[in-house]
Scaffold this active site. Structure first.
Site, short mmCIF file in Angstrom:
data_model
loop_
_atom_site.label_atom_id
_atom_site.label_comp_id
_atom_site.label_asym_id
_atom_site.label_seq_id
_atom_site.Cartn_x
_atom_site.Cartn_y
_atom_site.Cartn_z
N LYS A 59 -7.71 -0.69 -9.70
CA LYS A 59 -8.36 -1.41 -8.60
C LYS A 59 -9.64 -0.69 -8.18
CE LYS A 59 -7.32 -3.17 -3.93
NZ LYS A 59 -7.96 -2.27 -2.97
N HIS A 65 -13.49 -2.66 -2.36
CA HIS A 65 -12.62 -2.28 -1.26
C HIS A 65 -13.04 -2.99 0.04
CE1 HIS A 65 -9.52 1.04 -0.60
NE2 HIS A 65 -9.70 0.62 0.65
N THR A 107 -5.53 2.53 -7.18
CA THR A 107 -6.83 2.38 -6.50
C THR A 107 -7.72 3.56 -6.82
OG1 THR A 107 -5.80 1.08 -4.78
CG2 THR A 107 -7.93 2.08 -4.24
N TYR A 124 -1.91 5.29 -4.20
CA TYR A 124 -2.93 6.31 -3.97
C TYR A 124 -2.48 7.51 -4.76
CZ TYR A 124 -5.99 3.92 -0.79
OH TYR A 124 -6.90 3.05 -0.27
N SER A 148 0.82 -1.21 0.00
CA SER A 148 0.00 0.00 0.00
C SER A 148 0.86 1.26 0.00
CB SER A 148 -0.89 0.00 1.25
OG SER A 148 -1.43 1.29 1.47
C1 LIG Z 1 -7.34 -2.11 7.10
C2 LIG Z 1 -7.44 -2.03 5.61
C3 LIG Z 1 -6.63 -1.15 4.93
C4 LIG Z 1 -6.68 -1.09 3.54
N1 LIG Z 1 -5.82 -0.25 2.90
C5 LIG Z 1 -5.85 -0.22 1.55
C6 LIG Z 1 -4.91 0.58 0.85
O1 LIG Z 1 -4.08 1.24 1.44
N2 LIG Z 1 -4.99 0.60 -0.50
C7 LIG Z 1 -5.92 -0.14 -1.20
O2 LIG Z 1 -5.95 -0.10 -2.42
N3 LIG Z 1 -6.78 -0.93 -0.55
C8 LIG Z 1 -6.76 -0.99 0.80
N4 LIG Z 1 -7.63 -1.82 1.44
C9 LIG Z 1 -8.55 -2.67 0.66
C10 LIG Z 1 -7.91 -4.01 0.29
O3 LIG Z 1 -6.88 -3.86 -0.64
C11 LIG Z 1 -8.93 -4.96 -0.32
O4 LIG Z 1 -9.57 -4.35 -1.42
C12 LIG Z 1 -9.99 -5.43 0.66
O5 LIG Z 1 -9.48 -5.58 1.97
C13 LIG Z 1 -10.54 -6.76 0.15
O6 LIG Z 1 -11.54 -7.25 0.93
P1 LIG Z 1 -11.34 -8.34 2.11
O7 LIG Z 1 -10.73 -7.61 3.24
O8 LIG Z 1 -12.73 -8.73 2.34
O9 LIG Z 1 -10.45 -9.46 1.59
C14 LIG Z 1 -7.58 -1.91 2.83
C15 LIG Z 1 -8.39 -2.81 3.52
C16 LIG Z 1 -8.32 -2.88 4.90
C17 LIG Z 1 -9.18 -3.90 5.60
O1 LIG Z 2 -8.67 2.02 5.09
C1 LIG Z 2 -8.70 1.78 3.90
O2 LIG Z 2 -9.54 1.00 3.40
C2 LIG Z 2 -7.77 2.39 3.01
O3 LIG Z 2 -7.83 2.10 1.86
C3 LIG Z 2 -6.76 3.34 3.43
C4 LIG Z 2 -6.81 4.61 2.92
C5 LIG Z 2 -5.83 5.51 3.28
C6 LIG Z 2 -4.82 5.12 4.12
C7 LIG Z 2 -4.80 3.83 4.62
C8 LIG Z 2 -5.76 2.92 4.26
#
Ligand SMILES: Cc1cc2nc3c(=O)[nH]c(=O)nc-3n(C[C@H](O)[C@H](O)[C@H](O)COP(=O)(O)O)c2cc1C
Ligand SMILES: O=C(O)C(=O)c1ccccc1
Length: 389
Positions: A260, A284, A178, A152, A128
């Site tokens: 994404k 997401h 994303t 991002y 990420s």
């Molecule tokens: C705590 C958390 C942080 C996340 N941070 C990002 C991120 O920084 N960038 C991003 O593209 N997706 C982020 N996601 C989304 C994940 O990449 C993914 O799309 C999602 O968790 C998939 O669903 P699942 O948790 O049900 O497997 C985050 C998800 C969670 C749970």
């Molecule tokens: O929390 C999230 O789902 C996420 O995508 C995110 C967005 C910015 C910073 C860290 C995580």
């Protein structure tokens, strides 16, 4: 000979002869509750939480549960090969670790531990932009393991340009952009606890270490950390972007680019027209547009629009091996897994992430075979039914 992921099953039973049982449950749906008991509501609320009433996250699960596999018999599944080619790379199985930011809220070893776990099993790790560890340190921790970078897409072009340059130099081979997070959604679990990781100084490591980001600050980060956090919060995403802006990324990244957060087939067509290489069908994990279509329900139409022009990946709700079978039958070439490995990390660091990877792929291997398939790419929509009787 292809690796048999299912061997993990025998390893567990054999270890049992000396009285040992796995340190974590093999039903990964139990990890959330265990992590909450161990770490308390703030961090786990952030990870487990989703947008609005939670109905989108629930719909992701319901859409996978509603589809049932129709197993086929007598098809010689004794020798299996789970490997697939994704974005020009041969992967040992159709799975990668999704980009999950701010992992240090779950475990001090954070992203380097998750990346090492992925590399130990040949599974790609998607880092990420909002990681708690700078990308160069994560790259170093995982040696020559396959790594992809999630962007991002910041308001500031120079920060984006700098991130792309650093990611390339650190050996990240594919770019995941994303698109579903131009703003952070209304997330009641976080709002009710007034909990946002960045305000605790977590998830900003790539920015605070970036020369282009620092150039936009009036004072060095250590002299005014709050101002640096505020600068990050207002610039890390950009709700004004439109499709023509993708040309900038195409010009500044010479490897595969994957968008994404695609849910509509017309957006897949636009991705192909913009010279993109793939899409992740994803909402997401139900954390962004509240009330949005379940990712598994959107998948067949997006896959059909993509045809063979785009690589189609899937995430949002994958918790078991049969979920992977279903996603592939609906048209995905590989899945990404998010929360399960984050909980694995929270409970047992790198070993916990390895446990999650091995459980998911062992269960996938067994379920694929029991469904009558020796390879992932023979699955089709004909392997599923939505009939309830
Ligand atoms: C705590 C958390 C942080 C996340 N941070 C990002 C991120 O920084 N960038 C991003 O593209 N997706 C982020 N996601 C989304 C994940 O990449 C993914 O799309 C999602 O968790 C998939 O669903 P699942 O948790 O049900 O497997 C985050 C998800 C969670 C749970
Ligand atoms: O929390 C999230 O789902 C996420 O995508 C995110 C967005 C910015 C910073 C860290 C995580």
């Amino acid at each position: 000979m292809a690796k048999h992921w299912a061997d993990f099953q025998y390893e567990i039973y054999l270890n049992g002869m000396t009285g040992a049982v796995p340190r974590l449950p093999t039903d990964l749906t139990r990890l959330e509750e265990l992590t909450e008991q161990r770490l308390g509501p703030g961090p786990v609320g952030y990870v487990a939480g989703s947008a609005g009433s939670g109905s989108t996250a629930a719909a992701n699960r319901a859409a996978l549960d509603r589809r049932r596999i129709v197993p086929r018999m007598l098809r010689d599944v004794h020798e299996r090969d789970l490997s697939v080619e994704v974005l020009g790379r041969r992967l040992p199985a159709p799975m990668a670790l999704a980009p999950v930011g701010v992992l240090s809220i779950l475990h001090p070893d954070a992203e380097p531990a998750a990346a090492r776990a992925a590399a130990a099993h040949g599974v790609p790790y998607i880092l990420s932009s909002a990681s708690s560890t700078p990308m160069e340190q994560v790259a170093e921790a995982m040696g020559d393991g396959e790594r992809w970078f999630q962007l991002y897409w910041a308001k500031d072009r120079e920060v984006t340009r700098s991130f792309l340059h650093r990611a390339k130099a650190a050996g990240f081979t594919a770019l995941f952009v994303t698109l579903d997070t131009p703003l952070l959604a209304w997330r009641p679990r976080d709002l009710d606890q007034a909990y946002l990781p960045f305000l605790h100084g977590v998830g900003t490591a790539n920015y605070f270490s970036d020369p282009a980001f620092r150039a936009g600050l009036a004072k060095p980060v250590h002299e005014d950390p709050n101002a640096a956090v505020m600068h990050f919060v207002q610039m890390f995403a950009d709700p004004a972007k439109t499709w023509p802006d993708l040309a900038f990324l195409r010009e500044n990244w010479d490897g595969p680019i994957v968008l994404k957060g695609i849910l509509h087939p017309d957006d897949a067509l636009r991705a192909a027209e913009a010279g993109m290489d793939g899409v992740v069908v994803s909402n997401h994990g139900g954390r962004q547009a509240a009330g949005s279509v379940a990712a598994a329900d959107a998948l067949p139409r997006v896959a059909e629009a993509a045809g063979d022009r785009l690589t189609v990946l899937f995430d949002s709700g994958v918790r078991t091996g049969d979920d992977i079978v279903k996603a592939l039958a609906l048209g995905a070439e590989s899945v990404l897994v998010g929360r399960p490995y984050a909980y694995g990390l929270g409970l047992d660091g790198q070993a916990g992430v390895e446990h999650v990877i091995r459980c998911l792929l062992a269960e996938f291997d067994l379920t694929l075979a029991l469904s009558g398939h020796a390879r992932p790419n023979t699955l089709t929509a004909d392997d599923l039914t939505t009939a309830s009787a």
